[in-house]
Motif scaffolding. Structure first.
Motif, short mmCIF file in Angstrom:
data_model
loop_
_atom_site.label_atom_id
_atom_site.label_comp_id
_atom_site.label_asym_id
_atom_site.label_seq_id
_atom_site.Cartn_x
_atom_site.Cartn_y
_atom_site.Cartn_z
N LYS A 1 -77.56 -27.04 -29.44
CA LYS A 1 -76.96 -25.72 -29.81
C LYS A 1 -77.99 -24.64 -29.80
CE LYS A 1 -73.23 -27.34 -32.57
NZ LYS A 1 -72.23 -27.51 -33.78
N ALA A 2 -77.69 -23.17 -29.11
CA ALA A 2 -78.63 -22.51 -28.72
C ALA A 2 -78.52 -21.33 -30.04
CB ALA A 2 -78.14 -21.67 -27.80
N THR A 3 -79.01 -21.95 -31.17
CA THR A 3 -79.05 -21.08 -32.32
C THR A 3 -80.28 -20.06 -31.94
OG1 THR A 3 -80.84 -22.42 -33.29
CG2 THR A 3 -78.34 -22.84 -33.91
N SER A 4 -80.60 -18.85 -32.57
CA SER A 4 -81.77 -18.21 -32.34
C SER A 4 -82.95 -18.89 -32.72
CB SER A 4 -81.41 -16.73 -33.30
OG SER A 4 -80.50 -16.17 -32.78
N SER A 5 -82.82 -19.62 -33.67
CA SER A 5 -84.35 -20.60 -33.88
C SER A 5 -84.71 -21.61 -32.80
CB SER A 5 -84.26 -21.22 -35.11
OG SER A 5 -84.10 -20.29 -36.35
N GLN A 6 -83.63 -22.15 -32.12
CA GLN A 6 -83.68 -23.02 -30.92
C GLN A 6 -83.98 -22.39 -29.94
OE1 GLN A 6 -83.61 -26.41 -31.29
NE2 GLN A 6 -84.35 -26.29 -29.10
N LEU A 7 -83.66 -21.14 -29.70
CA LEU A 7 -84.15 -20.31 -28.42
C LEU A 7 -85.57 -19.98 -28.67
CD1 LEU A 7 -80.88 -18.23 -28.10
CD2 LEU A 7 -81.62 -20.08 -26.54
N LEU A 8 -85.98 -19.61 -29.78
CA LEU A 8 -87.27 -19.20 -29.90
C LEU A 8 -88.36 -20.40 -29.60
CD1 LEU A 8 -87.57 -16.88 -33.08
CD2 LEU A 8 -88.45 -16.48 -30.88
N LYS A 9 -87.73 -21.49 -30.17
CA LYS A 9 -88.57 -22.88 -30.18
C LYS A 9 -88.82 -23.24 -28.74
CE LYS A 9 -88.60 -27.70 -31.32
NZ LYS A 9 -87.62 -28.76 -32.26
N THR A 10 -87.70 -23.00 -28.20
CA THR A 10 -87.90 -23.29 -26.55
C THR A 10 -88.87 -22.22 -25.73
OG1 THR A 10 -85.37 -24.08 -26.60
CG2 THR A 10 -86.46 -23.29 -24.27
N ALA A 11 -88.77 -20.89 -26.34
CA ALA A 11 -89.77 -20.06 -25.70
C ALA A 11 -90.99 -20.09 -25.78
CB ALA A 11 -89.21 -18.63 -25.94
N PHE A 12 -91.26 -20.69 -27.11
CA PHE A 12 -92.57 -20.89 -27.60
C PHE A 12 -93.45 -22.20 -27.73
CE2 PHE A 12 -91.62 -16.64 -29.42
CZ PHE A 12 -92.85 -15.96 -29.11
N GLY A 13 -92.62 -23.32 -26.95
CA GLY A 13 -93.03 -24.52 -26.84
C GLY A 13 -92.44 -25.51 -28.19
N ALA A 14 -93.75 -26.13 -28.59
CA ALA A 14 -93.26 -26.99 -29.78
C ALA A 14 -93.45 -26.56 -31.10
CB ALA A 14 -94.29 -28.41 -29.58
#
Length: 384
Positions: free
Chosen positions: A364-377
């Motif tokens: 689910k593309a929560t804002s936190s998940q999208l940030l995590k995707t953009a900044f790696g692990a």
């Protein structure tokens, strides 16, 4: 150089005025909060005082002083080391003192004029540029970070500056509803161009709905232009043990919807090219009400160019798009398009996918998940 002081009720307003008067290459020398007005020391209004400067190289004419200075008495010499002793020279003395105080600032301007931002912030700008964040959004974020940088007297660490960036991007994402797919209507329509992983994404969402939420689901495909797409969805239907109907025309689609009338959700895989034809959309809306009966999700690949995403979005503008599903996060290292698209359209993301495995490789593309995707692990403990 040209140095000017600004007073504004907010940092955003100050930055706007600085850009209008000095241009986008202006440098912030200092900023602080000041309180003015009030009554008996109460009810004072908070303002932001900013000293900004512009490199005179590109605008040499700006070095000319617009206001004539007071004529000094004969034989008076003014220099950085001179002592003012004659009457009426208080203004000159104050001016010399201010110029002396600006000596260190001039050095800062010379460095910043080459790199545009102080060292730690330049790294952030370079990162946003590499991630292909839109120029306008990038400038907005850098203005915010620059204000914080000088408000804290340039003493912040790399980790703190990184935290500011993450907070700024999080605020961009939070302006839209992310990670909360509705799935409140019977028909779930997945649209998008060929090659974005549309069919696989449909199967992932359907599998999650069935396996994690215990719902009864069925498939309909109208993508009869590609035999491979039909075979692929049939394979997924067999794995998940759910029924599937292939609709070659509107009559087939009508029969399929009647057959699946007692199912909780019917997932429809459509051919992207159909939606270029207004007549197709009109005919389809006679069978399924896009507003009352259907939720439509647009699939966009993160490997696509920003312009391509905008063109695709316009292509499907004839139907109401509820949310975006971003795919192929595992096939790119550039994620600026996520922030650009959400910022421009205020349209949230429902899911983000990062592989081919069904029902896995979808979040689910929560804002936190999208940030995590953009900044790696890196981990984010935000709720959204």
């Amino acid at each position: 150089m040209k140095v000017k002081k600004y007073m504004a009720p907010s940092m955003a307003e100050a930055m706007k005025r600085i850009r209008e008067e000095l241009g986008s290459d202006a440098i912030i020398l200092s900023s602080k909060a000041v309180y003015i007005g009030g009554f008996l020391g109460l009810f004072k209004k908070r303002n932001i005082e900013i000293i900004a400067a512009i490199d005179p190289v590109s605008q040499p004419n700006q070095m000319v002083t617009k206001q004539k200075t007071k004529k000094l008495p004969v034989k008076q010499e003014i220099s950085s080391n001179s002592t003012v002793t004659q009457e009426g020279n208080n203004e000159s003395a104050d001016l010399l003192k201010e110029l002396e105080g600006l000596k260190d600032m001039i050095k800062t301007i010379q460095i910043a004029s080459e790199r545009h931002y102080p060292g730690k912030l330049q790294k952030i700008k370079d990162y946003l540029t590499e991630q292909e964040v839109d120029v306008q959004l990038r400038s907005q974020i850098m203005d915010e970070l620059l204000g914080k940088w000088f408000a804290l007297k340039q003493q912040s660490t790399d980790e703190e500056v990184q935290g500011w960036l993450e907070e700024a991007l999080f605020e961009v994402l939070e302006k839209a509803q992310n990670g909360k797919p509705g799935l409140q209507k019977k028909y779930i329509n997945i649209v998008g161009p060929t090659g974005v992983g549309k069919t696989t994404t449909l199967a992932k969402v359907a599998a999650e709905t069935m396996l994690r939420h215990g719902k009864k689901v069925a498939f309909i495909t109208t993508d009869t232009y590609r035999i491979a797409a039909i075979d692929q969805l049939m394979t997924y239907a067999k794995i998940l043990n759910v029924p599937i109907e292939v609709a070659y025309n509107l009559e087939d689609l009508k029969k399929a919807t009647e057959r699946f009338s007692h199912y909780d959700f019917v997932f429809i895989d459509t051919a992207g090219r159909n939606f270029r034809n207004p007549q197709y959309v009109k005919d389809l809306s006679e069978i399924i009400d896009f507003t009352d009966e259907m939720e439509t999700y647009l699939v966009l690949s993160l490997t696509s160019k920003q312009k391509d995403m905008e063109d695709i979005y316009r292509q499907f503008a004839s139907i109401p798009i509820k949310q975006i599903i971003f795919t192929k996060a595992d096939e790119t290292s550039t994620f600026g398009a996520i922030f650009n698209f959400i910022h421009a359209h205020k349209l949230g993301a429902a899911y983000i996918t990062n592989g081919q495995n069904v029902p896995d490789d979808i979040e689910k593309a929560t804002s936190s998940q999208l940030l995590k995707t953009a900044f790696g692990a890196k981990k984010y403990e935000r709720s959204s």
